[in-house]
Design a protein around this motif. Structure first.
Motif, PDB file in Angstrom:
ATOM      1  N   ASN A  37      17.231  52.051  17.274  1.00 50.90           N
ATOM      2  CA  ASN A  37      16.428  51.491  16.190  1.00 50.90           C
ATOM      3  C   ASN A  37      15.298  52.439  15.815  1.00 50.90           C
ATOM      4  N   HIS A  38      14.698  53.087  16.827  1.00 57.04           N
ATOM      5  CA  HIS A  38      13.676  54.107  16.541  1.00 57.04           C
ATOM      6  C   HIS A  38      14.279  55.243  15.721  1.00 57.04           C
ATOM      7  N   PHE A  39      15.504  55.634  16.099  1.00 58.10           N
ATOM      8  CA  PHE A  39      16.171  56.734  15.399  1.00 58.10           C
ATOM      9  C   PHE A  39      16.448  56.354  13.945  1.00 58.10           C
ATOM     10  N   THR A  40      16.922  55.108  13.728  1.00 56.43           N
ATOM     11  CA  THR A  40      17.193  54.642  12.370  1.00 56.43           C
ATOM     12  C   THR A  40      15.919  54.628  11.536  1.00 56.43           C
ATOM     13  N   THR A  41      14.830  54.148  12.132  1.00 56.76           N
ATOM     14  CA  THR A  41      13.543  54.135  11.435  1.00 56.76           C
ATOM     15  C   THR A  41      13.081  55.545  11.090  1.00 56.76           C
ATOM     16  N   ALA A  42      13.305  56.472  12.030  1.00 57.18           N
ATOM     17  CA  ALA A  42      12.912  57.862  11.802  1.00 57.18           C
ATOM     18  C   ALA A  42      13.698  58.478  10.652  1.00 57.18           C
ATOM     19  N   ILE A  43      14.992  58.186  10.612  1.00 51.88           N
ATOM     20  CA  ILE A  43      15.831  58.716   9.526  1.00 51.88           C
ATOM     21  C   ILE A  43      15.358  58.186   8.176  1.00 51.88           C
ATOM     22  N   LYS A  44      15.021  56.897   8.129  1.00 50.62           N
ATOM     23  CA  LYS A  44      14.552  56.297   6.874  1.00 50.62           C
ATOM     24  C   LYS A  44      13.236  56.910   6.429  1.00 50.62           C
ATOM     25  N   SER A  45      12.316  57.113   7.373  1.00 53.62           N
ATOM     26  CA  SER A  45      11.000  57.651   7.016  1.00 53.62           C
ATOM     27  C   SER A  45      11.070  59.115   6.585  1.00 53.62           C
ATOM     28  N   ALA A  46      12.086  59.831   7.088  1.00 53.23           N
ATOM     29  CA  ALA A  46      12.195  61.266   6.767  1.00 53.23           C
ATOM     30  C   ALA A  46      13.344  61.549   5.798  1.00 53.23           C
ATOM     31  N   LYS A  47      13.804  60.523   5.095  1.00 51.13           N
ATOM     32  CA  LYS A  47      14.992  60.709   4.254  1.00 51.13           C
ATOM     33  C   LYS A  47      14.769  61.713   3.122  1.00 51.13           C
ATOM     34  N   LEU A  99      20.960  84.810  10.740  1.00 46.43           N
ATOM     35  CA  LEU A  99      19.537  84.532  10.972  1.00 46.43           C
ATOM     36  C   LEU A  99      19.099  83.281  10.218  1.00 46.43           C
ATOM     37  N   ILE A 100      19.559  83.163   8.972  1.00 47.21           N
ATOM     38  CA  ILE A 100      19.239  81.965   8.188  1.00 47.21           C
ATOM     39  C   ILE A 100      19.866  80.734   8.835  1.00 47.21           C
ATOM     40  N   GLY A 101      21.095  80.902   9.356  1.00 47.91           N
ATOM     41  CA  GLY A 101      21.793  79.790  10.000  1.00 47.91           C
ATOM     42  C   GLY A 101      21.057  79.243  11.202  1.00 47.91           C
ATOM     43  N   LEU A 102      20.436  80.130  11.979  1.00 47.42           N
ATOM     44  CA  LEU A 102      19.640  79.682  13.135  1.00 47.42           C
ATOM     45  C   LEU A 102      18.477  78.807  12.693  1.00 47.42           C
ATOM     46  N   GLY A 103      17.868  79.168  11.574  1.00 47.60           N
ATOM     47  CA  GLY A 103      16.780  78.348  11.046  1.00 47.60           C
ATOM     48  C   GLY A 103      17.269  77.020  10.520  1.00 47.60           C
ATOM     49  N   ILE A 104      18.462  77.022   9.916  1.00 45.10           N
ATOM     50  CA  ILE A 104      19.036  75.786   9.378  1.00 45.10           C
ATOM     51  C   ILE A 104      19.302  74.782  10.491  1.00 45.10           C
ATOM     52  N   VAL A 105      19.752  75.274  11.643  1.00 48.64           N
ATOM     53  CA  VAL A 105      20.013  74.388  12.777  1.00 48.64           C
ATOM     54  C   VAL A 105      18.714  73.794  13.309  1.00 48.64           C
ATOM     55  N   ALA A 106      17.638  74.579  13.290  1.00 49.52           N
ATOM     56  CA  ALA A 106      16.372  74.134  13.883  1.00 49.52           C
ATOM     57  C   ALA A 106      15.580  73.191  12.980  1.00 49.52           C
ATOM     58  N   ILE A 107      15.691  73.348  11.663  1.00 56.03           N
ATOM     59  CA  ILE A 107      14.857  72.571  10.744  1.00 56.03           C
ATOM     60  C   ILE A 107      15.063  71.066  10.874  1.00 56.03           C
ATOM     61  N   PRO A 108      16.318  70.555  10.776  1.00 59.22           N
ATOM     62  CA  PRO A 108      16.474  69.093  10.881  1.00 59.22           C
ATOM     63  C   PRO A 108      16.035  68.540  12.227  1.00 59.22           C
ATOM     64  N   THR A 109      16.175  69.331  13.286  1.00 57.55           N
ATOM     65  CA  THR A 109      15.706  68.890  14.606  1.00 57.55           C
ATOM     66  C   THR A 109      14.214  68.630  14.585  1.00 57.55           C
ATOM     67  N   GLY A 110      13.454  69.533  13.973  1.00 57.17           N
ATOM     68  CA  GLY A 110      12.006  69.359  13.877  1.00 57.17           C
ATOM     69  C   GLY A 110      11.625  68.172  13.013  1.00 57.17           C
ATOM     70  N   ILE A 111      12.338  68.001  11.901  1.00 59.25           N
ATOM     71  CA  ILE A 111      12.042  66.882  10.997  1.00 59.25           C
ATOM     72  C   ILE A 111      12.256  65.545  11.704  1.00 59.25           C
ATOM     73  N   ILE A 112      13.425  65.394  12.351  1.00 60.80           N
ATOM     74  CA  ILE A 112      13.759  64.129  13.007  1.00 60.80           C
ATOM     75  C   ILE A 112      12.868  63.898  14.223  1.00 60.80           C
ATOM     76  N   SER A 113      12.566  64.952  14.969  1.00 65.89           N
ATOM     77  CA  SER A 113      11.694  64.809  16.143  1.00 65.89           C
ATOM     78  C   SER A 113      10.314  64.320  15.739  1.00 65.89           C
TER      79      SER A 113
END
Length: 235
Positions: free
Chosen positions: A128-138, A209-223
């Motif tokens: 439920n926390h994860f769902t709330t986080a996804i909604k807030s960062a949509k 190099l760009i791909g490494l950043g792409i993998v990291a960005i959503p992790t930071g947003i959701i965290s």
């Protein structure tokens, strides 16, 4: 009576609601196990009969649960078209659609039974926390996905112009190059298609190099959104 049923089927700190929640969760797990066991070839007819009985029992219980949730909902249309309402419907829909359906398409319908595992989200506070986080960062997630699609297309166009002449069988068009762009930007790199020209290799280096950043960005947003969600509930 309606309020009593609502106190049971919805999450409340009462003995009956806890028993109901545990029963539904166990039944979800049992139905997923039977779904998995059914894929084993050459099962005994008696085993398949037991699996079918479990499936019918699960569908009956899930159907009753779905109907009761609609009955006690304050806004029935809102529940029906909500995330959990749609998941509850998809959990039972394949069983009823299988009647009178061509057996060749039955396998595709049965795949939808996998949606039952999403019903567990309702009973898991962490989810439920994860769902709330996804909604807030949509908005941030949608922006990230839009930028990612642009980068995938840019990578496909770039590698096409670098590699088309050297490998026309792999990079015959930009559409064919999209597969390479996706697996490279996501840093998966299956190795089935790769550049052989100097320009293509240099271009691939920057795309990685760009791909490494792409993998990291959503992790930071959701965290970040998860942290805010947990802190808000703690207050």
């Amino acid at each position: 009576m309606k309020q009593q049923i609502k106190n049971i089927v919805e999450i409340h700190d009462t003995p009956l609601s806890r028993i109901f929640a545990i029963f539904i969760q166990v039944l979800i797990l049992v139905s997923i196990v039977t779904f998995t066991v059914e894929t084993i070839p050459d099962l005994d007819p008696s085993t398949r009969l037991v699996l079918n009985v479990v499936e019918v029992f699960s569908v009956v219980v899930f159907t009753i649960e779905y109907v009761l949730r609609i009955y006690v909902a304050d806004s029935k249309p809102k529940f029906i078209f909500s995330f959990f309402g749609i998941i509850d419907l998809l959990a039972i829909l394949p069983f009823y659609l299988s009647f009178g359906v061509d057996l060749r398409s039955l396998r595709a319908l049965r795949f939808l039974r996998l949606f039952r595992i999403l019903k567990l989200v309702r009973y898991n506070r962490a989810m439920n926390h994860f769902t709330t986080a996804i909604k807030s960062a949509k908005e941030e997630i949608l922006l990230f996905l839009f930028i990612t699609l642009i980068l995938i297309y840019f990578a496909a166009v770039g590698i096409y112009y670098f590699e088309n002449a050297a490998q026309p069988e792999h990079f015959s068009s930009i559409f064919d190059s999209l597969w390479w762009a996706i697996v490279t930007l996501t840093t998966v790199g299956y190795g089935d298609v790769y550049p052989i020209t100097v320009g293509g290799k240099v271009f691939t280096f920057f795309i990685l190099l760009i791909g490494l950043g792409i993998v990291a960005i959503p992790t930071g947003i959701i965290s970040s959104a998860l942290t805010k969600s947990v802190d808000k509930n703690a207050e």
